[in-house]
Design an enzyme around this catalytic site. Structure first.
Site, PDB file in Angstrom:
ATOM      1  N   GLN A  80       0.637  -1.117  -0.084  1.00  0.00           N
ATOM      2  CA  GLN A  80       0.184  -0.050  -0.217  1.00  0.00           C
ATOM      3  C   GLN A  80       0.859   1.508   0.563  1.00  0.00           C
ATOM      4  O   GLN A  80       0.760   1.908   0.335  1.00  0.00           O
ATOM      5  CB  GLN A  80      -1.123  -0.310   0.718  1.00  0.00           C
ATOM      6  CG  GLN A  80      -1.970  -1.146   0.987  1.00  0.00           C
ATOM      7  CD  GLN A  80      -3.399  -0.237   0.271  1.00  0.00           C
ATOM      8  OE1 GLN A  80      -3.464   0.565  -0.322  1.00  0.00           O
ATOM      9  NE2 GLN A  80      -4.219  -1.050  -0.456  1.00  0.00           N
ATOM     10  N   SER A  81       1.809   1.769  -0.799  1.00  0.00           N
ATOM     11  CA  SER A  81       2.643   2.414  -0.439  1.00  0.00           C
ATOM     12  C   SER A  81       2.291   3.108  -1.493  1.00  0.00           C
ATOM     13  O   SER A  81       1.794   3.485  -2.251  1.00  0.00           O
ATOM     14  CB  SER A  81       4.380   2.272  -1.296  1.00  0.00           C
ATOM     15  OG  SER A  81       5.129   3.074  -1.627  1.00  0.00           O
TER      16      SER A  81
END
Length: 216
Positions: A80-81
Site C-alpha cells: 500500500q505504498s
C-alpha cells in the site's frame, strides 16, 4: 541554499504548498508548550495523484530518467505504498511506462487491504505490479526485472523505496528552500522543523539552517 537549477526536473507540484497554522492543536498543547505556535506544511495539497510529499522526489527522479532517455521507470515499496502510487500517477502523466515491485510487509490477505486504496490506484494509473512476499529483496527483484526489459530494448530507470536516493533527496533540499522563503515572506521565525522518518529522505532538511526534529 545551493542552486538546484542544473538538475533536470519535471514539474509535478503546484508550488509552493501552503504553510498553515494549527491553531486548535496549539491551544490544546498550550500548557505543555508555552508560547509555541505550531504550523504545518500542506504537501497533501500538492499536485495530483492524491497528493503527498513524495512528488517532490519524483520531480527530480523523473527528470533524471528523462535526461537518461528512459521510457520505463521501476520502483519498490510495500503493498500500500504512497510512493508507489504517486510514481504510477506521475509516470502516467509524464509518458513513462511504470512497473512497481511491492512486498507484502503487512500480514493481511483481505480484499480491503490487498485490492483497495493505493493498490487500486496503482492499477488505475496503468502500472504493472509485481507482488512479492514480505521478506523478499524488492530492489534486487526490480533490478532483475530492469535487466530483462533492457534485453528487450527498453530503457529503464530504477529507484529505491520511497525514492530516497541522492537524486530523489534533491526534492527535499528544494522543499527546505521553499519553507525558508515562505517563512520569510510570512514573517515567521522558525525555531524547529519536525519531520517524520520512514526511508530517511526528509533528513536533508537538517541542513536547511533551521533545527530539525526527526520523528521516528
Amino acid at each position: 541554499m545551493a542552486d538546484l537549477s542544473r538538475f533536470p526536473r519535471l514539474p509535478l507540484i503546484g508550488l509552493p504548498t501552503p504553510i498553515e497554522p494549527l491553531e486548535g492543536l496549539s491551544r490544546h498543547l498550550g500548557s505543555a508548550l508555552s508560547g509555541v505556535r505550531l504550523l504545518v506544511k500542506r504537501d497533501d495539497l500538492a499536485g495530483f495523484g492524491g497528493g503527498g510529499n513524495k512528488l517532490r522526489k519524483l520531480e527530480f527522479l523523473l527528470g533524471a530518467a528523462r535526461r537518461e532517455g528512459a521510457d520505463t521507470v521501476i520502483t519498490v515499496g510495500a503493498l500500500q505504498s504512497n510512493h508507489a502510487r504517486l510514481t504510477a500517477a506521475a509516470a502516467a502523466r509524464s509518458g513513462f511506462a511504470c512497473e512497481l515491485v511491492l512486498t507484502r510487509t503487512v500480514k493481511r490477505e483481505d480484499a480491503d487491504y490487498t485490492g483497495s486504496g493505493n493498490r487500486f490506484l496503482d492499477d488505475l494509473f496503468g502500472a504493472r505490479v509485481h507482488v512479492l512476499p514480505g521478506e523478499a529483496d524488492a530492489l534486487a527483484a526490480a533490478e532483475e526485472r530492469a535487466t530483462r526489459l533492457r534485453e528487450q530494448g527498453r530503457r529503464v530507470y530504477v529507484f529505491p523505496s520511497g525514492g530516497s536516493s541522492a537524486v530523489g533527496c534533491l526534492g527535499y533540499a528544494a522543499c527546505a528552500d521553499e519553507i525558508l522563503r515562505q517563512a520569510d515572506a510570512m514573517g515567521l521565525a522558525l525555531a524547529n522543523i519536525v519531520v517524520p522518518n520512514g526511508s530517511s529522505g526528509t533528513i536533508v532538511l537538517k541542513n536547511s539552517g533551521v533545527a530539525a526534529v526527526v520523528v521516528r
